[in-house]
Design an enzyme around this catalytic site. Sequence first.
Site, PDB file in Angstrom:
ATOM      1  N   CYS A   1       0.867  -1.176   0.000  1.00 10.83           N
ATOM      2  CA  CYS A   1       0.000   0.000   0.000  1.00 10.83           C
ATOM      3  C   CYS A   1       0.906   1.229   0.000  1.00 10.83           C
ATOM      4  O   CYS A   1       2.128   1.098   0.065  1.00 10.83           O
ATOM      5  CB  CYS A   1      -1.007  -0.003   1.153  1.00 10.83           C
ATOM      6  SG  CYS A   1      -0.327   0.164   2.802  1.00 10.83           S
TER       7      CYS A   1
ATOM      8  N   CYS B   1      -2.164   1.427  -4.328  1.00  6.97           N
ATOM      9  CA  CYS B   1      -0.882   2.069  -4.674  1.00  6.97           C
ATOM     10  C   CYS B   1      -0.812   2.446  -6.143  1.00  6.97           C
ATOM     11  O   CYS B   1       0.200   2.949  -6.627  1.00  6.97           O
ATOM     12  CB  CYS B   1       0.308   1.219  -4.260  1.00  6.97           C
ATOM     13  SG  CYS B   1       0.479  -0.351  -5.095  1.00  6.97           S
TER      14      CYS B   1
ATOM     15  N   CYS C   1       3.436   0.262  -8.386  1.00 12.07           N
ATOM     16  CA  CYS C   1       3.909  -1.110  -8.241  1.00 12.07           C
ATOM     17  C   CYS C   1       4.308  -1.660  -9.611  1.00 12.07           C
ATOM     18  O   CYS C   1       3.461  -1.831 -10.481  1.00 12.07           O
ATOM     19  CB  CYS C   1       2.807  -1.964  -7.630  1.00 12.07           C
ATOM     20  SG  CYS C   1       3.333  -3.618  -7.182  1.00 12.07           S
TER      21      CYS C   1
END
Length: 142
Positions: free
Chosen positions: A19, A93, A97
């Site tokens: 996160c 996120c 990522c």
Amino acid sequence: MPESTPADVPARPSVLFVCVHNAGRSQMAAGWLTHLAAGRIEVRSAGSVPAEQVNPVAVQAMAEVGIDITTAQPNILTGEAIQASDVVITMGCGDACPIFPGKRYEDWKLDDPAGQGIDAVRLIRDDTRFRVEKLLSELPPG
């Protein structure tokens, strides 16, 4: 003769929870999986912009169910952590990522506990447990 397992293949599945701040959702998920898997899963968590510390309300909510995450520390998300994981669970996120081939990715839509009171964080904690239990049922035994 059975095939040998290469030395770089983990003996047990590995899950990375990601996160933004690695201070609430991902820490609670890592705490749940560590607790429920009882050592059969390698558990990691990280954040794209890690906070200074884990959210104290998340720590309190997890303590209420007997899971101690007081020693957890927010970690920076690295490509190495993703490459070392079989499953990557993201929680808000966005595009931070990186995607690597051969990994299982899931995006869990969970409210952010930042700034929330204990009642709201309890709901997030319980929703996270449900999702972790489902994930655990889908992973091969370690």
